[in-house]
Design an enzyme around this catalytic site. Sequence first.
Site, short mmCIF file in Angstrom:
data_model
loop_
_atom_site.label_atom_id
_atom_site.label_comp_id
_atom_site.label_asym_id
_atom_site.label_seq_id
_atom_site.Cartn_x
_atom_site.Cartn_y
_atom_site.Cartn_z
N LYS A 1 1.91 -3.75 6.70
CA LYS A 1 1.01 -3.59 8.09
C LYS A 1 1.17 -5.02 9.01
CE LYS A 1 -0.64 0.50 7.60
NZ LYS A 1 -0.19 1.78 8.13
N SER B 1 -0.68 3.45 -3.56
CA SER B 1 0.38 4.24 -2.82
C SER B 1 1.55 3.98 -3.03
CB SER B 1 -0.01 4.12 -1.44
OG SER B 1 0.15 2.85 -0.96
#
Lengths: 317, 92
Positions: free
Chosen positions: A44, A258
């Site tokens: 991110k 994830s």
Amino acid sequence: MARYDSPLAAVGNTPLVHLPRLSPADDVRVWAKLEDRNPTGSIKDRPALHMIEQAEKDGRLTPGCTILEPTSGNTGISLAMAAKLKGYRIVCVMPENTSEERRQLLAMWGAEIRSSPAAGGSNTAVRVAKELSAEHPDWVMLYQYGNPDNAGAHYATTGPEILEDLPSITHFVAGLGTTGTLMGAGRYLREHVPDVKIVAAEPRYDDLVYGLRNLDEGFVPELYDESVLTTRFSVGSEDAVTRTRELLAQEGIFAGVSTGAALHAALGVARKAERAGEAADVVFIVADGGWKYLSTGIYTAESTEAAVAALQGQLWA
Amino acid sequence: MAIEVRIPTILRNYTDGQKAVSGEGDTLSALFEDLESRHTGLRERLVDDGDLRRFVNVYLNDEDVRFLDGIGTKLTDGDSVTILPAVAGGMH
């Protein structure tokens, strides 16, 4: 180049590593793009920095501005770090049931936290942020789910880095959240390698969590364009945990849950290529390290079954 | 030829509460016909006018069959099929 002018300049240029033990054959190779090597430890950092810099460029963000973002996770941490270094105030809206670790990570970078009701999860956080935005028209909401500069960051950096390191790429696999990684890197790779397969790994929760999440389920990020994808995998908690532990045990890579889901889809397409007798170079994204998930106990559990039980009912992506 | 089919909670009234059942078929369509012979009423919940119902997602070895050949997707022995309800306005 391994020398940078500032910590923010060190975003991106992450390693791409071959996984010799998990690759199914000599000519069907699986590669991990280690995005945990970014300054705050997740992929991110790329969209957060790019969204801020594009907003500065077109005058939406000026010195003294307040940034507002609904986020309980990595994007907030990345935005808070960039905001701190660039001198912006930042307000993050997050569900009240978010873990203590995440609150501390945001607070240590100087972010102000506004809690939204737990019911409805991030969907409610988005609604509360939009209300705050209406009350404070001078605050700047970058809004990762609908900001083209989120996907733009991956089009400008993630995609080109992968192609430069591995021109023979056949498959690109990443998790499906804001969809920014798949949309941006996916479009870039398809433009340069027309046959490349763009593969989404979508988290699938057990029935209990579905009950908690059902308001989230109807939410489609504005960035999502299904035509970019070749195919989509739905990966359950059990497979995600199993692969996360395999990645650690066999290749020594300590990643978040994830990433296990992305690896599961990567091994799925690799196995299909092997069965079809085709050579393949499959790249998947390691979105973050396992640090923020240590308290779940999944890495040290005696068995995969025990690790899966430890994760029951929790959100992991 | 045996294929494992995972059934969501909402459809388990057709499978005596079983989370997974076994079936046969060369294609998804044939598999649903086979399941119907033991679990009456299940097919109707999955198929409409010869195609997959809009609010049902079916995965072959975790891959969304809408990106494969839909209800005509070919199956192989040992495959795993997962059925999930899609919520209106989901990601399709």
